[in-house]
Design a protein around this motif. Structure first.
Motif, mmCIF file in Angstrom:
data_model
loop_
_atom_site.group_PDB
_atom_site.id
_atom_site.type_symbol
_atom_site.label_atom_id
_atom_site.label_comp_id
_atom_site.label_asym_id
_atom_site.label_seq_id
_atom_site.Cartn_x
_atom_site.Cartn_y
_atom_site.Cartn_z
ATOM 1 N N CYS A 407 10.714 -0.587 -59.804
ATOM 2 C CA CYS A 407 10.147 -2.072 -60.180
ATOM 3 C C CYS A 407 11.088 -2.647 -61.140
ATOM 4 O O CYS A 407 10.834 -3.641 -61.898
ATOM 5 N N GLU A 468 9.525 -11.321 -62.938
ATOM 6 C CA GLU A 468 10.825 -10.562 -62.058
ATOM 7 C C GLU A 468 12.266 -10.934 -63.099
ATOM 8 O O GLU A 468 12.086 -12.090 -63.642
ATOM 9 N N TYR A 475 16.014 -6.451 -57.562
ATOM 10 C CA TYR A 475 15.218 -7.811 -57.486
ATOM 11 C C TYR A 475 15.069 -8.384 -56.053
ATOM 12 O O TYR A 475 14.007 -8.903 -55.748
ATOM 13 N N TYR A 480 10.141 -4.299 -54.390
ATOM 14 C CA TYR A 480 10.366 -4.647 -56.011
ATOM 15 C C TYR A 480 9.171 -5.154 -56.885
ATOM 16 O O TYR A 480 8.853 -4.673 -57.933
ATOM 17 N N ARG A 481 8.224 -5.920 -55.823
ATOM 18 C CA ARG A 481 7.015 -6.408 -56.492
ATOM 19 C C ARG A 481 6.047 -6.260 -55.153
ATOM 20 O O ARG A 481 6.260 -6.500 -54.182
ATOM 21 N N LYS A 576 6.580 -8.418 -51.817
ATOM 22 C CA LYS A 576 7.255 -9.462 -52.444
ATOM 23 C C LYS A 576 7.712 -10.610 -51.561
ATOM 24 O O LYS A 576 7.724 -11.585 -51.678
ATOM 25 N N GLY A 611 4.901 -2.547 -58.828
ATOM 26 C CA GLY A 611 6.280 -2.622 -58.306
ATOM 27 C C GLY A 611 6.693 -1.156 -58.121
ATOM 28 O O GLY A 611 6.362 -0.266 -58.579
#
Length: 655
Positions: A407, A468, A475, A480-481, A576, A611
């Motif tokens: 994350c 973020e 990213y 990532y999320r 994400k 994340g």
């Protein structure tokens, strides 16, 4: 004087006479006592003994069982017992004419396992365990050891093990190198009384326990086996084993009552080194899997174990593509190959399935093996890192944990509550971004507060995970999320999961009782009134979750257990990029915050904002992918995730 006494009364004169008599009597007693002492001191010694008899001496006899004798000399021996060096002199024993003589061992006792008899702390007997055997160790448990050419030999209850190479240390049956003949076994009355790990050579073969389809069981009911080349079946008893030749693609079913099981072990060996054994009735993602090396079938009371013995490097040909997509950049694949090789070598030193003589199995419990077909890019990555292992600054093999996606922050090995975790200081919690990478490569000290420690605070972590950072390597990764929404809380499902996690480890699911958390079975669960994270680990990972249900209060410990408990089995994870992924058992990671919804004092649902994918310890595979894509080398990647470690070739200098 007489004149002076004339003034005394009659009573005073009487008192004076009594006093004089007492003093005189006392003087007589003193003179008699002095005379008696003088007479005793001048008596002959024999007369004194007759007067004061002495108890006969009872010798104290000890037996030291299965100790290792380091040295023998003219005056005594040096031995190694329970991890300590001890020195003992030779004692007195009866001679041929009943006189006492100094004990001397018969023959050479140096560097032997022996029973040593001590009398009053001195050596009065040594029984050397001179009978020894050597052979490849095929399997072992606390009851016995199976040795190629000798069969299964019982293990004495009081056996001792000694590692003789490098520094002298104690060892156990768990330290035996399976598939190798690096150990001598000492025998007494048909039992193994001593294990001697004599040498440490490079190990180049690994033994893998192949599970059934869908990894549902360790043992098979009746494996169906063939080969893409002519092959040989070896079976029977030692030393008269039988061999049977078969043509390529000829199928053999090894049922439990198969005549091949004259003994409980059968070998299937391709006739050429490049041949592969095919396990026809087992399925993997690639379809029906085939295996380099040879197969061993071990019949047990519960079923048939299938063990693939294969060269470590060839094993990695099938591990790396099963653990990391072959389309990833070469430097990421090379980093994965080093991690996978190091992990495997560690398991070869300490086998996971000694009862079958297997180092690992082929599932996610260790490393996924042969689930995906070999690929040219991943095979190249293995070949270009041939023999490379990751070592700590202290010279030990590193624990090369890895996971899918971060994350933007990693964690430490303490997430698993392992006793050894605090010593794994090279597995650090730190941001996975370009700034930290450059500082690591430049060996620049980071000033200011530790970012991983700061994220233990709930508010700090909430601010981190709900935003973020474009500087983070991952990213742009989908994991990532993510968010996970439970619209309707199901307390019965939570109770069922709590009971399962309690059964798995009762120390990690606790109940509040009489002012403290205790471990006790959870029989019921009331309406949940609160749900919150009481403690976070380094990097912000979930560590202790508390569920309040009226007067009940239950604490769930470790990110792994928490990920189970908060997964309702039906909700999906939204990543994400907007994609939705089913998550039937386990949340993607332990890096998340909880927002609960309540109605009339009861929790009706919750939303998790998180994340990453995986436990967060060691190397992030997608982090490595992004690093490699931005020009960082495999060495850069490894030294970032395993700080302070070095890479060395285990085969350097030959075998």
């Amino acid at each position: 004087m007489e004149q002076e006494n004339k003034g005394w009364s009659k009573s005073q004169r009487m008192q004076m006479k009594v006093l004089i008599c007492v003093l005189g009597f006392g003087l007589i007693i003193i003179l008699l006592a002095a005379k008696l002492v003088s007479l005793v001191s001048t008596m002959p010694q024999d007369a004194t003994k007759e007067t004061l008899p002495v108890e006969p001496h009872v010798p104290v006899v000890d037996s030291l069982i299965n100790v290792w004798i380091l040295e023998e000399g003219d005056e005594g021996i040096v031995l190694f017992r329970d991890g300590q060096r001890e020195t003992y002199p030779y004692g007195q024993i009866p001679g041929t004419d009943d006189s006492l003589v100094l004990y001397r061992p018969e023959g050479t006792v140096r560097e032997q396992v022996a029973d040593v008899t001590l009398t009053d702390g001195a050596v009065t007997g040594i029984q050397v365990k001179a009978e020894k055997i050597n052979g490849r160790i095929l399997s072992a448990n606390q009851d016995g050891i199976e040795v190629e050419g000798h069969g299964r030999i019982p293990l004495a209850e009081d056996y001792k093990g000694y590692r003789l190479y490098d520094s002298l240390e104690m060892c156990t049956v768990a330290d035996l190198p399976f598939g190798y003949d690096f150990a001598d076994l000492c025998l007494k009355d048909g039992e193994i009384c001593g294990i001697l790990l004599v040498k440490e050579l490079v190990m180049d073969h690994i033994r893998v326990l192949v599970m059934t389809s869908d990894y549902s069981s360790l043992l098979h009911a009746g494996p169906v086996i063939t080969s893409d080349t002519p092959f040989t079946v070896v079976y029977g008893t030692y030393p008269d084993r039988k061999t049977e030749s078969h043509q390529a693609w000829e199928e053999i079913t090894f049922a439990y009552d198969s005549p091949y099981f004259e003994q409980d072990r059968v070998w299937i060996i391709p006739d050429v080194l490049t041949g592969k054994v095919v396990l026809k009735n087992t399925n993997r993602v690639q379809g029906v899997p085939s295996y380099r090396g040879r197969m061993e079938l071990i019949r047990t009371e519960e079923g048939i174990a299938v063990v693939n013995e294969v060269l470590l490097e060839e094993y990695l040909y099938s591990v790396v593509p099963s653990e990391m997509p072959s389309v990833y950049p070469m430097e990421a694949l090379k980093a994965q190959a080093v991690c996978a090789r190091t992990y495997a070598y560690g398991r070869m030193l300490h086998a996971g399935y000694p009862q079958y003589g297997a180092h690992v199995d082929d599932s996610t419990s260790y490393q996924v093996y042969n689930n995906v077909q070999e690929n040219e890019s991943t095979t190249t990555a293995v070949k270009e890192t041939y023999g490379q292992l990751l070592y700590t600054a202290e010279g030990a093999l590193a624990q090369t944990f890895y996971y899918s996606t971060s994350c933007g922050m990693g964690s430490e090995a303490t997430v698993w509550k392992m006793a050894v975790a605090p010593t794994l200081t090279y597995l650090q919690s730190k941001p996975l971004n370009r700034t930290t990478m450059e500082q690591t490569l430049a060996q620049t000290s980071v000033t200011g507060p530790d970012p991983g420690e700061a994220l233990r605070e709930e508010e700090t972590f909430a601010a981190f995970i709900t935003r973020e950072n474009p500087d983070d390597f991952e990213y742009n990764e989908g994991w990532y999320r993510w968010t996970y929404q439970v619209d309707e809380l199901d307390k019965d499902h939570i109770l069922t999961v709590l009971q399962k996690r309690y059964a798995a480890n009762s120390d990690l699911v606790l109940t509040w009782k009489d002012g403290a958390y205790v471990s006790e079975p959870i029989q019921k669960l009331g309406d949940i009134t609160d749900l919150y994270m009481e403690k976070r680990g380094s990097g912000g990972v979930a560590d202790e979750l508390v569920i309040e249900a009226g007067e009940q209060k239950i604490k769930i410990i470790t990110e792994h257990n928490i990920r189970y408990v908060l997964n309702n089995g039906t909700s999906v994870v939204e990543r994400k990029d907007g994609s939705q992924i089913a998550s039937p058992n386990l949340l993607p990671s332990g890096f998340f915050v909880i927002d609960t919804r309540t109605e009339k004092g009861k929790v009706t649902g919750y939303t998790l904002t998180g994340g990453g994918f995986g436990h967060g310890v060691g190397m992030s595979q997608n982090g490595a992918r992004q690093m490699a894509g931005q020009g960082y080398s495999a060495m850069d990647i490894l030294l970032f995730f395993y700080q302070g470690c070095t890479v060395e070739n285990v085969y350097a200098g030959g075998q």
